[in-house]
Scaffold this motif. Structure first.
Motif, PDB file in Angstrom:
ATOM      1  N   THR A 163       2.276  11.206  77.262  1.00 53.57           N
ATOM      2  CA  THR A 163       1.117  10.884  78.096  1.00 53.57           C
ATOM      3  C   THR A 163       0.373   9.712  77.485  1.00 53.57           C
ATOM      4  O   THR A 163       0.407   9.494  76.267  1.00 53.57           O
ATOM      5  CB  THR A 163       0.151  12.084  78.221  1.00 53.57           C
ATOM      6  N   ASN A 191      -5.925  15.186  85.056  1.00 48.27           N
ATOM      7  CA  ASN A 191      -6.296  15.723  83.744  1.00 48.27           C
ATOM      8  C   ASN A 191      -5.067  15.808  82.860  1.00 48.27           C
ATOM      9  O   ASN A 191      -3.930  15.790  83.340  1.00 48.27           O
ATOM     10  CB  ASN A 191      -6.914  17.127  83.875  1.00 48.27           C
ATOM     11  N   LYS A 192      -5.314  15.923  81.582  1.00 49.95           N
ATOM     12  CA  LYS A 192      -4.243  16.078  80.610  1.00 49.95           C
ATOM     13  C   LYS A 192      -3.994  17.562  80.390  1.00 49.95           C
ATOM     14  O   LYS A 192      -4.310  18.131  79.350  1.00 49.95           O
ATOM     15  CB  LYS A 192      -4.629  15.384  79.298  1.00 49.95           C
ATOM     16  N   THR A 193      -3.417  18.202  81.419  1.00 53.47           N
ATOM     17  CA  THR A 193      -3.194  19.642  81.373  1.00 53.47           C
ATOM     18  C   THR A 193      -1.759  19.975  81.754  1.00 53.47           C
ATOM     19  O   THR A 193      -1.065  19.175  82.381  1.00 53.47           O
ATOM     20  CB  THR A 193      -4.143  20.381  82.335  1.00 53.47           C
ATOM     21  N   GLN A 194      -1.339  21.183  81.392  1.00 49.01           N
ATOM     22  CA  GLN A 194       0.003  21.635  81.724  1.00 49.01           C
ATOM     23  C   GLN A 194       0.190  21.718  83.238  1.00 49.01           C
ATOM     24  O   GLN A 194       1.263  21.390  83.761  1.00 49.01           O
ATOM     25  CB  GLN A 194       0.250  23.008  81.094  1.00 49.01           C
ATOM     26  N   CYS A 196      -1.131  19.884  85.585  1.00 52.69           N
ATOM     27  CA  CYS A 196      -0.913  18.548  86.153  1.00 52.69           C
ATOM     28  C   CYS A 196       0.509  18.076  85.872  1.00 52.69           C
ATOM     29  O   CYS A 196       1.141  17.438  86.722  1.00 52.69           O
ATOM     30  CB  CYS A 196      -1.920  17.566  85.574  1.00 52.69           C
ATOM     31  N   SER A 226      -0.831  19.690  73.995  1.00 57.23           N
ATOM     32  CA  SER A 226      -1.162  20.949  74.683  1.00 57.23           C
ATOM     33  C   SER A 226      -0.668  20.950  76.119  1.00 57.23           C
ATOM     34  O   SER A 226      -0.431  22.020  76.696  1.00 57.23           O
ATOM     35  CB  SER A 226      -2.677  21.170  74.650  1.00 57.23           C
ATOM     36  N   GLU A 227      -0.499  19.761  76.699  1.00 58.70           N
ATOM     37  CA  GLU A 227      -0.056  19.686  78.091  1.00 58.70           C
ATOM     38  C   GLU A 227       1.439  19.950  78.256  1.00 58.70           C
ATOM     39  O   GLU A 227       1.949  20.031  79.378  1.00 58.70           O
ATOM     40  CB  GLU A 227      -0.399  18.312  78.687  1.00 58.70           C
TER      41      GLU A 227
END
Length: 339
Positions: A163, A191-194, A196, A226-227
């Motif tokens: 990312t 967002n920098k999330t799983q 997404c 974490s993503e």
């Protein structure tokens, strides 16, 4: 030789703010002695002074001797510094932490070995942001496992994943790079999330189809962000059909996926570090990626990633994701591309 009576000419403008010649209009032709302010040099000097001012022992030899006479016999009796400090606080002219430093530097006759607990503990690590998080997601997916997987399937295609952040809390890019062609994809995420990341892969499976997706993305190598810490949500589709294999680099070893890290430089040419991605849409990102993939590389013997991708990848990828080659003279790798 310089005459002892020589005095350099000084400009009268240096007697008033800002006391330097940086913005002077006559700087190029001026014959006076010059004073230039360099922010980096000044900042380095400041930090060096800040550090050096705290070096050494801020005590007179007589005071050190007095402390040694008071403290060392008590330590050798088995007393802890906390006990000594509690009972002789008025007689000790420094903090307890400083006393530990003096003992560690061997300024007292008492040594670390005389302290009840000092030698039982390893030195505390500093400057780390490590968190107590579960690493179960890495079981069977480490970089060693990745290499073993490639040994059994040497011809398989590898895709590196990462990312790219704009500003903290804002939109980010999910990047995917095909190793054999250095062809890169980028997708804008809120967002920098799983979740997404999962949405991007669901979109790819839907657009490309399961068969094409499996052929293009058999192995994915990424970092421990974490993503990316729910590999099964990436590996398996909605029908629980396994689509790909996810592996992780070792911690602090970004060189293990160095091709995508290097390719991020092209993104930073267009969107400098620290600039937000919030102002862009998916069409802007596609335009940026098209220009990056149309840039000839010495590592590809003068070819572009786009040209190699047409030979090595399923061409439906280009059509389904609106990826187009840019004419060589029309390639732009500047922020003006997205203005």
């Amino acid at each position: 030789m310089i005459c002892k009576d020589y005095k350099p000419k000084t400009c009268g403008k240096l007697n008033k703010a800002p006391y330097v010649c940086n913005n002077c209009k006559s700087l190029g032709s001026c014959t006076y002695e010059r004073w230039i302010y360099v922010a980096k040099y000044s900042d380095d000097c400041y930090h060096e002074l800040l550090s050096s001012s705290r070096e050494g022992i801020n005590q007179m030899p007589e005071d050190i001797q007095k402390l040694d006479t008071l403290i060392s016999p008590l330590i050798k009796k088995g007393q802890s510094l906390s006990h000594i400090y509690a009972n002789h606080k008025t007689d000790i002219c420094c903090s307890r932490r400083t006393l530990y430093k003096y003992i560690d530097r061997q300024l007292f006759s008492a040594k670390n070995i005389d302290l009840p607990r000092k030698v039982k503990y390893k030195p505390r690590k500093s400057g780390t942001n490590s968190r107590n998080i579960s690493r179960n997601y890495r079981i069977g997916r480490t970089y060693d496992d990745f290499n073993k997987f490639l040994e059994n399937s040497p011809e398989i295609s590898v895709v590196e994943m990462d990312t790219v952040e704009g500003q903290k809390g804002g939109k980010v890019l999910l990047t995917l790079l095909f190793r054999k062609s250095t062809f890169m994809l980028a997708f804008l995420m809120d967002n920098k999330t799983q979740q997404c990341v999962n949405n991007v892969f669901s979109m790819l499976v839907q657009r490309l189809g399961v068969k094409v997706f499996k052929r293009l993305f058999p192995v994915i190598l990424t970092d421990n962000g974490s993503e990316f810490q729910d590999p099964k949500s990436i590996e398996y589709g909605q029908n629980k059909d396994k689509l790909t294999n996810v592996f992780y680099c070792d911690s602090n070893c970004s060189w293990q996926k160095g091709m995508i890290e290097k390719n991020h430089e092209y993104i930073r040419f267009i969107v400098p570090k620290g600039r937000s991605f919030d102002m862009y849409n998916k069409n802007d990102i596609t335009l940026m990626i098209n220009n990056i993939n149309s840039t000839a590389r010495d590592s590809l013997n003068g070819s572009t990633p786009f040209q190699l991708s047409q030979m090595l990848l399923d061409n439906s990828l280009h059509k389904k994701l609106s990826l187009q080659e840019i004419a060589p003279d029309n390639v732009v790798l500047k922020p003006t591309l997205l203005k």
